[in-house]
Scaffold this active site. Structure first.
Site, PDB file in Angstrom:
ATOM      1  N   SER A  35      -5.058   4.146  13.827  1.00  0.00           N
ATOM      2  CA  SER A  35      -4.863   5.808  13.269  1.00  0.00           C
ATOM      3  C   SER A  35      -4.246   6.172  15.193  1.00  0.00           C
ATOM      4  O   SER A  35      -4.983   7.173  15.513  1.00  0.00           O
ATOM      5  CB  SER A  35      -5.676   6.718  12.596  1.00  0.00           C
ATOM      6  OG  SER A  35      -5.737   5.979  11.486  1.00  0.00           O
ATOM      7  N   GLU A  95      -8.380  -5.799   8.380  1.00  0.00           N
ATOM      8  CA  GLU A  95      -8.071  -6.063   6.894  1.00  0.00           C
ATOM      9  C   GLU A  95      -8.216  -7.962   6.817  1.00  0.00           C
ATOM     10  O   GLU A  95      -7.895  -8.408   5.003  1.00  0.00           O
ATOM     11  CB  GLU A  95      -6.690  -6.304   7.121  1.00  0.00           C
ATOM     12  CG  GLU A  95      -6.771  -4.471   6.622  1.00  0.00           C
ATOM     13  CD  GLU A  95      -5.101  -3.646   7.520  1.00  0.00           C
ATOM     14  OE1 GLU A  95      -4.398  -4.599   7.302  1.00  0.00           O
ATOM     15  OE2 GLU A  95      -5.752  -2.846   7.741  1.00  0.00           O
ATOM     16  N   GLY A 141      -5.539   3.074   9.337  1.00  0.00           N
ATOM     17  CA  GLY A 141      -4.626   3.375   8.807  1.00  0.00           C
ATOM     18  C   GLY A 141      -5.265   4.812   7.483  1.00  0.00           C
ATOM     19  O   GLY A 141      -4.411   4.864   6.383  1.00  0.00           O
ATOM     20  N   GLY A 174      -0.673   0.038  14.507  1.00  0.00           N
ATOM     21  CA  GLY A 174      -0.357  -0.948  12.923  1.00  0.00           C
ATOM     22  C   GLY A 174       0.630   0.364  12.746  1.00  0.00           C
ATOM     23  O   GLY A 174       1.768   0.602  13.496  1.00  0.00           O
ATOM     24  N   GLY A 175       0.359   1.052  11.724  1.00  0.00           N
ATOM     25  CA  GLY A 175       1.418   2.242  10.992  1.00  0.00           C
ATOM     26  C   GLY A 175       2.699   2.753  12.701  1.00  0.00           C
ATOM     27  O   GLY A 175       4.074   2.936  12.169  1.00  0.00           O
ATOM     28  N   HIS A 188      -8.827  -9.478  12.586  1.00  0.00           N
ATOM     29  CA  HIS A 188      -8.381  -8.160  11.654  1.00  0.00           C
ATOM     30  C   HIS A 188      -8.901  -7.501  10.820  1.00  0.00           C
ATOM     31  O   HIS A 188      -9.804  -8.127   9.770  1.00  0.00           O
ATOM     32  CB  HIS A 188      -7.470  -8.196  11.193  1.00  0.00           C
ATOM     33  CG  HIS A 188      -6.503  -6.471  11.261  1.00  0.00           C
ATOM     34  ND1 HIS A 188      -7.240  -5.546   9.979  1.00  0.00           N
ATOM     35  CD2 HIS A 188      -5.987  -5.825  12.132  1.00  0.00           C
ATOM     36  CE1 HIS A 188      -6.309  -4.352  10.410  1.00  0.00           C
ATOM     37  NE2 HIS A 188      -6.073  -4.039  11.833  1.00  0.00           N
ATOM     38  N   ASN A 200       1.273  -4.339  15.558  1.00  0.00           N
ATOM     39  CA  ASN A 200       0.398  -4.623  14.526  1.00  0.00           C
ATOM     40  C   ASN A 200       1.913  -4.281  13.747  1.00  0.00           C
ATOM     41  O   ASN A 200       1.076  -3.001  13.106  1.00  0.00           O
ATOM     42  CB  ASN A 200      -0.999  -4.763  13.830  1.00  0.00           C
ATOM     43  CG  ASN A 200      -1.396  -5.691  12.976  1.00  0.00           C
ATOM     44  OD1 ASN A 200      -0.328  -6.197  12.020  1.00  0.00           O
ATOM     45  ND2 ASN A 200      -2.704  -5.446  12.605  1.00  0.00           N
ATOM     46  N   TRP A 201       2.962  -4.889  12.580  1.00  0.00           N
ATOM     47  CA  TRP A 201       3.352  -4.326  11.688  1.00  0.00           C
ATOM     48  C   TRP A 201       2.915  -5.128  10.580  1.00  0.00           C
ATOM     49  O   TRP A 201       3.591  -4.581   9.158  1.00  0.00           O
ATOM     50  CB  TRP A 201       4.842  -5.163  12.433  1.00  0.00           C
ATOM     51  CG  TRP A 201       5.601  -4.974  13.083  1.00  0.00           C
ATOM     52  CD1 TRP A 201       5.081  -4.088  14.182  1.00  0.00           C
ATOM     53  CD2 TRP A 201       6.894  -5.339  13.493  1.00  0.00           C
ATOM     54  NE1 TRP A 201       6.068  -4.070  15.173  1.00  0.00           N
ATOM     55  CE2 TRP A 201       7.353  -4.782  14.659  1.00  0.00           C
ATOM     56  CE3 TRP A 201       8.239  -6.265  12.749  1.00  0.00           C
ATOM     57  CZ2 TRP A 201       8.230  -4.991  15.241  1.00  0.00           C
ATOM     58  CZ3 TRP A 201       9.495  -6.243  13.743  1.00  0.00           C
ATOM     59  CH2 TRP A 201       9.517  -5.802  15.116  1.00  0.00           C
ATOM     60  N   LYS A 202       1.579  -6.058  10.587  1.00  0.00           N
ATOM     61  CA  LYS A 202       1.081  -6.490   9.672  1.00  0.00           C
ATOM     62  C   LYS A 202       2.137  -6.493   8.135  1.00  0.00           C
ATOM     63  O   LYS A 202       2.907  -6.824   8.411  1.00  0.00           O
ATOM     64  CB  LYS A 202       0.207  -4.589   8.303  1.00  0.00           C
ATOM     65  CG  LYS A 202      -0.797  -4.160   9.537  1.00  0.00           C
ATOM     66  CD  LYS A 202      -1.195  -3.077   9.102  1.00  0.00           C
ATOM     67  CE  LYS A 202      -2.768  -2.253  10.230  1.00  0.00           C
ATOM     68  NZ  LYS A 202      -3.369  -1.722   9.410  1.00  0.00           N
ATOM     69  N   GLU A 239     -11.581  -1.686  17.321  1.00  0.00           N
ATOM     70  CA  GLU A 239     -10.918  -1.115  15.844  1.00  0.00           C
ATOM     71  C   GLU A 239     -12.347  -0.930  14.565  1.00  0.00           C
ATOM     72  O   GLU A 239     -12.197  -1.418  13.881  1.00  0.00           O
ATOM     73  CB  GLU A 239      -9.986  -2.545  15.389  1.00  0.00           C
ATOM     74  CG  GLU A 239      -9.354  -2.376  15.835  1.00  0.00           C
ATOM     75  CD  GLU A 239      -7.426  -3.002  15.135  1.00  0.00           C
ATOM     76  OE1 GLU A 239      -6.402  -2.248  15.903  1.00  0.00           O
ATOM     77  OE2 GLU A 239      -7.463  -3.719  14.429  1.00  0.00           O
TER      78      GLU A 239
HETATM   79  P1  PGA Z   1      -3.277   1.802  12.588  1.00  0.00           P
HETATM   80  O1  PGA Z   1      -3.720   0.208  12.868  1.00  0.00           O
HETATM   81  O2  PGA Z   1      -2.807   1.920  13.910  1.00  0.00           O
HETATM   82  O3  PGA Z   1      -2.634   2.197  11.054  1.00  0.00           O
HETATM   83  O4  PGA Z   1      -4.926   2.378  11.637  1.00  0.00           O
HETATM   84  C1  PGA Z   1      -4.184  -0.406  13.257  1.00  0.00           C
HETATM   85  C2  PGA Z   1      -4.672  -1.817  13.037  1.00  0.00           C
HETATM   86  O5  PGA Z   1      -5.378  -2.314  12.114  1.00  0.00           O
HETATM   87  O6  PGA Z   1      -4.093  -2.405  14.322  1.00  0.00           O
END
Ligand code: PGA
Length: 250
Positions: free
Chosen positions: A214, A98, A174, A235-236, A96, A9-11, A168
């Site tokens: 994470s 977010e 994050g 994510g990251g 998600h 997930n590149w956000k 999640e």
């Molecule tokens: P993260 O994000 O790996 O940066 O914690 C995961 C996600 O939001 O899918």
């Protein structure tokens, strides 16, 4: 056998040139991949069409990070399920944390999105997970139960079988604070039990449940060793080809 999966997930990251570079690096690395996990990248909407040409004829699939809750019409700025499918998107992340937090996405909205995705042959990666205060007050099981009950558990069995679930924990996203393998396994087993109770044991056994929050090269293999963890939503660490590929190999 259920499908293993690693989804990136590149956000809201990468310009188009950066995204092309990252996708090409990943394609090169994937030439050495011997495993059987499904690999998905979910870049920003603006990059989907271009990246599709880069990953076409590879084992990497295209995902989107969101979709509109209506099929078409006067919804300025929104991107519909049919638009996503028309550019070769196969997966879409729905719910998600977010989106729930910053865009007030409710269970009703998420149910609409899921139905529209399925009608347009997109496979939803449906996210659930508790926040820190729910975890600290021992409400994490009840929280994910409610999140499933009011959304995807309203689907027919055949529809539900198209889904990927991503657990999640919001406190891990994050933050660098990853769930322990035991915490992840406990929740994944619990989610599978809920699916079994709501549908059947077969559906539960065949549902892919990803862990997200994470997940990094250093902790991925301990998480993925857990019997009910079928891969990760990353994510990251999906923004660096080396890290993402290390996670894929874990
Ligand atoms: P993260 O994000 O790996 O940066 O914690 C995961 C996600 O939001 O899918």
């Amino acid at each position: 056998m259920r499908q293993k999966m690693i989804a990136g997930n590149w956000k809201m990251n990468t310009t188009l040139p950066e995204a092309e570079k990252l996708a090409k690096e990943l394609v090169n690395k994937m030439a050495e991949y011997k495993g059987d996990a499904k690999i998905v990248i979910a870049p920003p909407f603006t990059h989907l069409t271009k990246l599709k040409t880069i990953i076409d004829h590879t084992t990497i699939s295209l995902g989107a990070q969101n979709l509109a809750w209506e099929a078409s019409g006067a919804y300025t700025g929104e991107i519909s399920a049919s638009m996503l499918s028309s550019v070769g998107t196969e997966y879409v992340i729905i719910g998600h944390s977010e989106r729930r937090q910053f865009f007030n996405e409710s269970n009703v909205t998420l149910s609409h999105k899921t139905t529209l995705a399925l009608h347009n042959n997109l496979k939803p990666i449906f996210c659930i997970g508790e926040n820190l205060s729910q975890r600290e007050s021992d409400q994490h099981r009840e929280t994910v139960h409610q999140q499933l009950e009011k959304t995807v558990f309203e689907l027919s069995e055949a529809q539900f079988q198209q889904l990927i679930i991503a657990y999640e924990p919001v406190w891990a996203i994050g933050t660098g604070k990853v769930a322990t393998p035991e915490q992840a396994q406990e929740m994944h087993a619990y989610i599978r039990k809920l699916i079994k109770e709501h549908y059947t044991e077969k559906v539960a056994d065949e549902t892919t449940i990803l862990y997200g929050g994470s997940c990094k090269p250093g902790n991925a293999s301990d998480l993925f060793k857990q019997p009910d963890v079928d891969g990760g939503l990353i994510g990251g660490a999906s923004l660096k080809a080396d890290d993402f590929f290390a996670i894929i190999n874990a």
